[in-house]
Design an enzyme around this catalytic site. Structure first.
Site, PDB file in Angstrom:
ATOM      1  CE  LYS A  13      33.176 -55.653  32.283  1.00  0.00           C
ATOM      2  NZ  LYS A  13      33.783 -55.949  33.600  1.00  0.00           N
ATOM      3  NE  ARG A  88      25.436 -54.549  34.818  1.00  0.00           N
ATOM      4  CZ  ARG A  88      26.668 -54.206  35.144  1.00  0.00           C
ATOM      5  NH1 ARG A  88      27.494 -55.120  35.609  1.00  0.00           N
ATOM      6  NH2 ARG A  88      27.082 -52.970  35.029  1.00  0.00           N
ATOM      7  NE  ARG A 123      40.342 -50.275  41.480  1.00  0.00           N
ATOM      8  CZ  ARG A 123      39.414 -50.432  40.543  1.00  0.00           C
ATOM      9  NH1 ARG A 123      39.758 -50.385  39.261  1.00  0.00           N
ATOM     10  NH2 ARG A 123      38.159 -50.646  40.854  1.00  0.00           N
ATOM     11  NE  ARG A 156      36.211 -47.051  43.320  1.00  0.00           N
ATOM     12  CZ  ARG A 156      35.776 -47.352  42.099  1.00  0.00           C
ATOM     13  NH1 ARG A 156      35.381 -46.395  41.294  1.00  0.00           N
ATOM     14  NH2 ARG A 156      35.741 -48.588  41.680  1.00  0.00           N
ATOM     15  NE  ARG A 167      31.829 -54.513  42.050  1.00  0.00           N
ATOM     16  CZ  ARG A 167      32.682 -53.642  41.505  1.00  0.00           C
ATOM     17  NH1 ARG A 167      33.696 -53.172  42.217  1.00  0.00           N
ATOM     18  NH2 ARG A 167      32.533 -53.268  40.252  1.00  0.00           N
TER      19      ARG A 167
END
Length: 213
Positions: A13, A88, A123, A156, A167
């Site tokens: 996004k 949201r 990542r 992270r 999530r």
């Protein structure tokens, strides 16, 4: 054009909002940034938000939407804007409607959960210089070591597979119902987010230009 981007965490996004913002010269607005800026400036809404943020509580929708309305009245929003990360939930979208903030097009970037997990779990960031890497798409020459400065690469906390999965569950339960909400209004456009970035951008701009007429 008043635009909104929907999509799971890691769907792209932010990347697309940035490109579309530059292309149409309209600002991309993130509520997270708005909250931080209002808090730093000490505005009335910012001070109200600060009490919730410092207590570790969610800032009420009315305050967030109030800040949003304030931001949308700025001159750079005269020709439109992009909402990234808000609403949201369906109740938040209803609050937006009541406050007279309407959308021309809601773009949902569709990416399979497995692809999201692969995309985000791989990542890592350099602890020293902040350079980003990915085990599959952009690996460092030496595992765990930054090519640029030799610093240590770290994953992270919110990119760990179990956190990403959590999530995604929240997204499916709370945010995905927005697709039905905006589809009923005839505003929803779905785009496949698993291709090349430029192909996704091309599909989005085509949809925007069609709505603009």
């Amino acid at each position: 054009m008043n635009l909104m981007f929907l999509g799971a965490p890691g769907a792209g996004k932010g990347t697309q909002a940035e490109v579309i913002s530059d292309h149409y010269r309209i600002p991309s607005i993130s509520t997270g940034v708005l909250l931080r800026e209002a808090k730093e400036r000490g505005t009335e809404l910012g001070l109200r938000a600060k009490t919730y943020m410092e207590a570790g509580q969610l800032v009420p929708d009315e305050i967030v939407v109030g800040m949003l309305k304030e931001r949308l009245s700025a001159p750079d929003c005269a020709n439109g804007f992009i909402l990234d990360g808000f609403p949201r939930t369906v109740p938040q979208a209803e609050v937006l409607d009541k406050m007279g903030v309407s959308m021309d097009l809601v773009i949902s970037i569709e990416v399979r959960d497995e692809a999201i997990v692969e995309r985000m779990s791989g990542r890592s960031l350099c602890a020293s210089c902040g350079a980003s890497y990915h085990t599959k798409f952009k690996p460092s020459a030496k595992p765990g070591v930054c090519d640029r400065c030799g610093g240590e690469l770290k994953v992270r906390a919110d990119d760990k597979p179990e956190v990403v999965q959590s999530r995604l569950t929240v997204y499916h339960e709370q945010t995905e119902p927005l697709k039905d909400f905006y589809e009923k209004k005839g505003k929803l456009f779905l785009v496949n987010g698993e291709g090349a970035i430029e192909d996704i951008t091309a599909a989005i701009t085509e949809a925007i230009d069609k709505v603009k007429g």
